[in-house]
Design an enzyme around this catalytic site. Structure first.
Site, mmCIF file in Angstrom:
data_model
loop_
_atom_site.group_PDB
_atom_site.id
_atom_site.type_symbol
_atom_site.label_atom_id
_atom_site.label_comp_id
_atom_site.label_asym_id
_atom_site.label_seq_id
_atom_site.Cartn_x
_atom_site.Cartn_y
_atom_site.Cartn_z
ATOM 1 N N ALA B 35 0.700 -1.067 0.070
ATOM 2 C CA ALA B 35 0.273 -0.015 0.125
ATOM 3 C C ALA B 35 0.342 1.121 0.197
ATOM 4 O O ALA B 35 1.749 1.232 0.361
ATOM 5 C CB ALA B 35 -0.780 0.070 1.052
ATOM 6 N N ASP B 36 1.078 2.679 -0.630
ATOM 7 C CA ASP B 36 1.169 3.273 -0.759
ATOM 8 C C ASP B 36 0.148 4.649 0.130
ATOM 9 O O ASP B 36 -0.368 3.801 1.101
ATOM 10 C CB ASP B 36 1.120 4.538 -1.890
ATOM 11 C CG ASP B 36 -0.057 4.883 -2.689
ATOM 12 O OD1 ASP B 36 -1.073 4.966 -2.047
ATOM 13 O OD2 ASP B 36 -0.460 5.393 -3.583
ATOM 14 N N SER B 37 0.818 5.392 0.803
ATOM 15 C CA SER B 37 0.193 5.884 1.100
ATOM 16 C C SER B 37 -1.800 6.942 1.219
ATOM 17 O O SER B 37 -2.112 6.671 2.550
ATOM 18 C CB SER B 37 0.682 6.995 1.975
ATOM 19 O OG SER B 37 1.283 8.332 1.096
#
Lengths: 247, 77
Positions: B35-37
């Site tokens: 996951a990215d932010s």
């Protein structure tokens, strides 16, 4: 073109904001407008939206106040159920030469014209992220690109809006949300009506198309950016200025 | 606990496009599940809806593994 969409237009009671609100309604959107204080003007805009056969909602909001912005967006959601388009148009001027400019004059303009864009954008991102689609259109200004004596606060805010537009565009692109700015040139509105005649004539000389713009000229660009037709455009600044700035 | 994990797993699989078997209690949301932010923000929003609760930003920042999510939900729901 915008049938079934819901738009929020800040500063929607007068000038460019009113033209945008009415134009989006004529294109099929239901439109909520935020206005600072002129209720009569806001009601006139709503009447025009309704004349176009769409639903309108006028909310008195100080866009520089986070709580007011958040509760207003909630009210829009309660009334319309979604928000597809946000047009950050609310703006004020407190012109003065830099050396005479009071701190309040600086703060007021930055708060409304720049922080207001941040707060309104932040307040709709959640909704738009969930929808996996959205259109945010920020109204900047030609002076934010060119600079203008006597408007250090306004110019700084409008240049800031362009940077904010680029960053927001990059942050939200993966969620199907596009963010663009429109930079009007000299548009005939209440805001520019107060300028002196010789200054106006001087400005006219700097406009290649040889006329001042109308609020409708700006509204047409906003309508395009609000529509599906602009799906592959994000992070851009569209100049609607008769050719004053060419990039 | 098991029920919470199942519901969380379903959301993560759906959002992050990962295999259900990868979504273990120990799995790091960013490190292991990719996951990215922005995905994390998205995930938090989904979880808030699913479990009808609100997760404060300060708490959300402390969440790094799937186990953290499950624990937080069981403690606060």
């Amino acid at each position: 073109m915008l049938t079934g969409k819901v738009a929020v237009v800040t500063g929607g009671s007068r000038g460019i904001g009113r033209a945008v609100a009415i134009t989006l309604a004529q294109a099929g959107a239901d439109v909520a407008i935020f206005y600072a204080g002129n209720r009569a003007a806001a009601e006139q805009t709503i009447a025009e939206i309704e004349k176009a056969g769409r639903k309108g909602l006028a909310l008195q909001v100080d866009v520089s106040m986070a709580e007011q912005v958040e509760s207003a967006m909630k009210e829009v959601m309660a009334s319309f159920g979604r928000i597809d388009i946000l047009v950050n148009n609310a703006g004020i001027t407190r012109d003065n030469l830099l050396m005479r400019m009071k701190e309040e004059e600086w703060d007021q303009v930055i708060d409304t014209n720049l922080k207001g864009v941040f707060l309104c954008t932040k307040a709709v991102t959640r909704t738009m992220m969930k929808q996996r689609s959205g259109r945010i259109i920020n109204i900047s200004s030609v002076v934010g690109v060119m600079g203008n004596p006597g408007q250090a606060n306004y110019v700084a805010a409008k240049a800031g809006v362009i940077g904010l537009t680029k960053t927001t565009a990059k942050e939200l692109a993966s969620r199907g949300i596009t963010v663009n700015a429109v930079a009007p040139g000299f548009i005939e509105t209440d805001m520019t009506a107060v300028l002196e005649e010789d200054l106006k004539q001087q400005m006219l000389g700097a406009i290649p198309l040889g006329r001042f713009g109308s609020a409708q000229d700006v509204a047409e660009a906003v309508k395009f950016l609000a529509s599906d037709a602009s799906a592959y455009i994000t992070g851009q600044t569209i100049h609607v200025d008769g050719g004053m700035v060419t990039s | 606990m098991a029920d919470t994990l199942e519901r969380v797993r379903k959301i993560i699989v759906d959002r992050l496009n990962v295999d259900p078997s990868e979504v273990t209690l120990e799995a790091g949301i960013k490190e292991d599940l990719g996951a990215d932010s922005l995905d994390v923000v998205d995930l938090i929003m989904e979880l808030e809806d699913e479990f009808e609760m609100s997760i404060e930003d300060e708490d959300a920042e402390k969440i790094t593994t799937v186990g953290d999510i499950v624990e937080y939900i069981n403690k606060n729901k």
